[in-house]
Design a protein around this motif. Structure first.
Motif, PDB file in Angstrom:
ATOM      1  N   ALA A 186       0.920  -0.950   0.172  1.00 47.49           N
ATOM      2  CA  ALA A 186       0.001   0.158  -0.201  1.00 47.49           C
ATOM      3  C   ALA A 186       0.931   1.391   0.138  1.00 47.49           C
ATOM      4  CB  ALA A 186      -1.316  -0.260   1.553  1.00 47.49           C
ATOM      5  N   ILE A 187       1.812   1.170   1.061  1.00 41.42           N
ATOM      6  CA  ILE A 187       2.608   2.687   0.901  1.00 41.42           C
ATOM      7  C   ILE A 187       3.349   2.252  -0.421  1.00 41.42           C
ATOM      8  CG2 ILE A 187       5.328   3.198   1.735  1.00 41.42           C
ATOM      9  CD1 ILE A 187       3.863   1.854   4.229  1.00 41.42           C
ATOM     10  N   LEU A 188       4.052   1.670  -0.566  1.00 38.68           N
ATOM     11  CA  LEU A 188       4.507   1.373  -2.423  1.00 38.68           C
ATOM     12  C   LEU A 188       3.571   2.293  -3.347  1.00 38.68           C
ATOM     13  CD1 LEU A 188       7.035  -1.757  -2.138  1.00 38.68           C
ATOM     14  CD2 LEU A 188       7.710   0.545  -2.402  1.00 38.68           C
ATOM     15  N   GLY A 189       2.196   1.362  -3.285  1.00 42.15           N
ATOM     16  CA  GLY A 189       1.249   1.928  -3.861  1.00 42.15           C
ATOM     17  C   GLY A 189       1.272   4.283  -4.562  1.00 42.15           C
ATOM     18  N   VAL A 190       1.435   4.252  -3.043  1.00 46.06           N
ATOM     19  CA  VAL A 190       1.197   5.425  -2.465  1.00 46.06           C
ATOM     20  C   VAL A 190       2.173   7.092  -2.833  1.00 46.06           C
ATOM     21  CG1 VAL A 190       1.029   7.603  -0.956  1.00 46.06           C
ATOM     22  CG2 VAL A 190      -0.867   5.582  -0.802  1.00 46.06           C
ATOM     23  N   LEU A 191       2.893   6.066  -2.820  1.00 44.74           N
ATOM     24  CA  LEU A 191       4.678   6.463  -3.458  1.00 44.74           C
ATOM     25  C   LEU A 191       5.087   6.720  -4.497  1.00 44.74           C
ATOM     26  CD1 LEU A 191       6.955   5.817  -0.538  1.00 44.74           C
ATOM     27  CD2 LEU A 191       5.256   7.613  -0.533  1.00 44.74           C
ATOM     28  N   PHE A 192       4.071   5.352  -5.082  1.00 39.67           N
ATOM     29  CA  PHE A 192       5.150   5.243  -7.051  1.00 39.67           C
ATOM     30  C   PHE A 192       4.596   7.016  -7.641  1.00 39.67           C
ATOM     31  CE2 PHE A 192       5.713   0.528  -7.323  1.00 39.67           C
ATOM     32  CZ  PHE A 192       6.708   0.783  -6.263  1.00 39.67           C
ATOM     33  N   PRO A 193       3.376   7.135  -7.801  1.00 38.82           N
ATOM     34  CA  PRO A 193       2.830   8.543  -8.552  1.00 38.82           C
ATOM     35  C   PRO A 193       3.948   9.438  -7.905  1.00 38.82           C
ATOM     36  CG  PRO A 193       1.040   7.118  -7.984  1.00 38.82           C
ATOM     37  CD  PRO A 193       1.829   6.361  -7.378  1.00 38.82           C
ATOM     38  N   VAL A 207       5.468   6.068 -17.633  1.00 36.68           N
ATOM     39  CA  VAL A 207       6.499   5.426 -15.954  1.00 36.68           C
ATOM     40  C   VAL A 207       6.273   4.832 -15.539  1.00 36.68           C
ATOM     41  CG1 VAL A 207       8.825   6.113 -15.520  1.00 36.68           C
ATOM     42  CG2 VAL A 207       8.306   7.034 -17.727  1.00 36.68           C
ATOM     43  N   ALA A 208       4.999   5.457 -14.511  1.00 34.65           N
ATOM     44  CA  ALA A 208       4.957   5.209 -13.127  1.00 34.65           C
ATOM     45  C   ALA A 208       3.484   4.071 -13.577  1.00 34.65           C
ATOM     46  CB  ALA A 208       3.153   5.704 -12.942  1.00 34.65           C
ATOM     47  N   SER A 209       3.370   3.559 -15.057  1.00 36.93           N
ATOM     48  CA  SER A 209       2.245   2.425 -15.516  1.00 36.93           C
ATOM     49  C   SER A 209       3.914   1.292 -14.946  1.00 36.93           C
ATOM     50  CB  SER A 209       1.850   2.471 -16.392  1.00 36.93           C
ATOM     51  OG  SER A 209       0.692   3.617 -16.051  1.00 36.93           O
ATOM     52  N   VAL A 210       4.682   1.313 -16.323  1.00 36.12           N
ATOM     53  CA  VAL A 210       6.311   0.675 -16.059  1.00 36.12           C
ATOM     54  C   VAL A 210       6.618   0.189 -14.737  1.00 36.12           C
ATOM     55  CG1 VAL A 210       8.202   0.432 -16.684  1.00 36.12           C
ATOM     56  CG2 VAL A 210       6.964   1.651 -18.527  1.00 36.12           C
ATOM     57  N   PHE A 211       6.295   1.837 -13.574  1.00 38.55           N
ATOM     58  CA  PHE A 211       6.707   0.742 -12.410  1.00 38.55           C
ATOM     59  C   PHE A 211       5.364  -0.349 -12.099  1.00 38.55           C
ATOM     60  CE2 PHE A 211       9.734   3.696 -10.125  1.00 38.55           C
ATOM     61  CZ  PHE A 211      10.684   4.212 -11.676  1.00 38.55           C
ATOM     62  N   LEU A 212       4.415   0.110 -11.832  1.00 38.00           N
ATOM     63  CA  LEU A 212       2.572  -0.413 -10.881  1.00 38.00           C
ATOM     64  C   LEU A 212       3.193  -2.275 -12.182  1.00 38.00           C
ATOM     65  CD1 LEU A 212       0.651   2.418 -10.788  1.00 38.00           C
ATOM     66  CD2 LEU A 212       1.577   1.071  -8.933  1.00 38.00           C
ATOM     67  N   ALA A 213       3.027  -1.787 -13.264  1.00 34.08           N
ATOM     68  CA  ALA A 213       3.131  -3.133 -13.741  1.00 34.08           C
ATOM     69  C   ALA A 213       4.536  -4.276 -13.294  1.00 34.08           C
ATOM     70  CB  ALA A 213       3.595  -2.960 -15.622  1.00 34.08           C
ATOM     71  N   ILE A 214       5.845  -3.351 -13.005  1.00 32.01           N
ATOM     72  CA  ILE A 214       6.655  -4.511 -13.205  1.00 32.01           C
ATOM     73  C   ILE A 214       7.142  -5.399 -11.510  1.00 32.01           C
ATOM     74  CG2 ILE A 214       9.337  -4.119 -11.955  1.00 32.01           C
ATOM     75  CD1 ILE A 214       9.638  -2.401 -14.558  1.00 32.01           C
ATOM     76  N   PHE A 215       6.024  -4.021 -11.135  1.00 30.44           N
ATOM     77  CA  PHE A 215       5.541  -4.872  -9.272  1.00 30.44           C
ATOM     78  C   PHE A 215       4.748  -5.735  -9.961  1.00 30.44           C
ATOM     79  CE2 PHE A 215       3.599  -4.910  -5.784  1.00 30.44           C
ATOM     80  CZ  PHE A 215       4.240  -4.369  -4.295  1.00 30.44           C
ATOM     81  N   SER A 216       3.913  -5.527 -10.414  1.00 29.28           N
ATOM     82  CA  SER A 216       2.996  -6.827 -10.255  1.00 29.28           C
ATOM     83  C   SER A 216       3.177  -7.407 -10.627  1.00 29.28           C
ATOM     84  CB  SER A 216       1.625  -6.459 -11.140  1.00 29.28           C
ATOM     85  OG  SER A 216       0.909  -4.363 -10.769  1.00 29.28           O
ATOM     86  N   VAL A 217       3.969  -7.958 -11.823  1.00 25.15           N
ATOM     87  CA  VAL A 217       4.638  -9.017 -13.005  1.00 25.15           C
ATOM     88  C   VAL A 217       5.701  -9.861 -11.907  1.00 25.15           C
ATOM     89  CG1 VAL A 217       6.220  -8.458 -14.242  1.00 25.15           C
ATOM     90  CG2 VAL A 217       4.610 -10.076 -14.991  1.00 25.15           C
ATOM     91  N   GLY A 218       6.421  -8.974 -11.250  1.00 24.37           N
ATOM     92  CA  GLY A 218       7.393  -9.862  -9.973  1.00 24.37           C
ATOM     93  C   GLY A 218       6.036 -10.884  -8.995  1.00 24.37           C
TER      94      GLY A 218
END
Length: 437
Positions: free
Chosen positions: A236-243, A256-267
């Protein structure tokens, strides 16, 4: 043991997998389209952007805290497949409001729909894990849990990318189409009748207290729920901080924020598959402490990569290809991927503990108790990180909070491993339960 992917050919698993996949996709398509719209087109300060991101996260999580006890009681009292069909039909109605909010650029309508999706997920969440021991063999439960987790995060990946790339009008149409498709998929989920009919307690506060009290006295469940809760606080904290991190530290656009969240998800999806292979179907916290300790090391490296980011902050926001061409970008993406992979390896076995430690008649309520505690931790984490950044701590420096929570997760995981694995009785064909309320 049936291979993980082999379950995708089974009617007792595939319709459930598709239904939960589309639900997770829709949650994230809608939420990210809304957050990116607010971050890049409405607000123009890191404080306001972080505040809106935290508020959106908080109001989505709040129904889990308030309604999970009722959701667990309903799921253990009625046919789980029938309840899922009702929930998925309700999603269509909720997305009508969400689509209107996106189309008319109404933050109020979008937030109302986000609350509705939080309620939808609150009632669906206990069922998607609790139904697995009912439809799968004991040695298939970890594989099924891993596939559900992997599917959830691939869905988050797809929803995140779509939310950042497609136009608002396209998003409004997409959320309706996906909701309707999910409802059709739910019609094919096999029946999962209850073991017993409960007397429902509609006092949500009393029911929540009784549910948590009746669940956490089982040591393995207590430790598993604490471990999962700390992990989701990190997420949750990472989700708040990413954008705001992407925009204000890496000086990049929302794709690029989408790429961050996408990499986190697929990881996390990759980690889910890897841990199932390592454990070979056995439900154990053997690798959990080491996984989250490795995760903490990558969090530290991610912080230093962000703290010494050297891109020009004066020019226009970087597009994805420009960001990838910046020195240090691949180090950041690698760190993020490893944070997610080790996180997936940590959390997946813990969900299997929830559904196999108690009798099948109690699984939905057990998952619901977990969701209540998870949501409380996540709300505290979201509000807490908002408070930290409001006090003047930068979004990059706030990553040290994540590091501290990783260490706490490792301690909880180690205590769970010491408490013992869930035993399997192959000859009898069932997993013994630990009793409890």
């Amino acid at each position: 043991m049936k291979g993980s992917l082999g379950l995708l050919r089974e009617r007792r698993f595939l319709p459930l997998f598709i239904t939960q996949f589309l639900g997770a996709f829709n949650d994230n398509l809608f939420k990210n389209a809304m957050v990116f719209f607010a971050t890049y087109e409405i607000y123009n300060s890191v404080e306001a952007e972080t505040q809106f991101s935290a508020v959106a996260t908080g109001i989505f999580i709040l129904p889990f805290f308030l309604l999970s006890a009722l959701a667990g009681q309903l799921a253990d009292s009625y046919d789980k497949a029938r309840i899922m069909r009702i929930i998925k039909f309700a999603e269509i109605c909720i997305m009508l409001v969400g689509a209107a909010g996106i189309f008319f650029k109404s933050i109020e309508m979008m937030l109302a729909a986000l609350v509705g999706m939080g309620i939808h997920s609150t009632f669906f969440g206990p069922i998607k894990y609790a139904v697995l021991p009912q439809h799968l063999q004991p040695r298939e439960v970890l594989a099924g849990t891993g596939l559900v987790e992997a599917g959830t995060y691939v869905a988050i990946l797809c929803g995140t990318i779509a939310g950042g790339l497609i136009s608002p009008n396209a998003a409004a149409i997409a959320v309706l189409v996906v909701a309707a498709t999910g409802w059709v998929a739910s019609l094919n989920i096999p029946s999962a009748p209850p073991a017993a009919k409960l007397d429902l307690d509609y006092n949500i506060f009393r029911a929540s207290y009784r549910l948590i009290y009746g669940t956490l006295h089982i040591r393995r469940l207590f430790l598993a729920i604490m471990s999962i809760s700390v992990f989701w606080t990190i997420a949750a904290i990472l989700g708040v901080l990413f954008p705001p991190l992407v925009k204000n530290v890496f000086h990049a656009q929302k794709d690029v924020a989408s790429v961050f969240l996408a990499i986190f998800s697929v990881g996390i999806a990759i980690g889910s598959i890897v841990i199932n292979r390592l454990l070979k179907g056995r439900i154990s916290a053997r690798y959990s402490p080491a996984s989250v300790l490795v995760m903490s090391l990558f969090v530290v490296d991610f912080y230093f990569a962000a703290a010494f980011w050297g891109a020009d902050q004066a020019g226009p926001l970087l597009k994805t290809m420009d960001f990838l061409g910046t020195p240090g970008a691949w180090r950041i993406l690698f760190d993020l991927g490893m944070i997610a992979i080790t996180g997936g390896m940590f959390v997946v076995p813990l969900y299997a503990f929830l559904t196999t430690t108690v009798d099948k008649s109690q699984t939905s309520r057990t998952v619901a108790a977990n969701n209540i505690v998870n949501s409380a931790f996540m709300v505290v984490g979201s509000v807490g990180i908002l408070g930290v950044t409001t006090l003047g701590v930068g979004v990059a420096e706030a990553l040290w909070v994540v590091f501290g929570l990783c260490l706490l997760s490792a301690w909880c995981g180690f205590q769970l491993y010491r408490a013992g694995d869930v035993p399997h009785d192959d000859e009898e064909g069932h997993v013994p339960h630990a009793g409890g309320h």
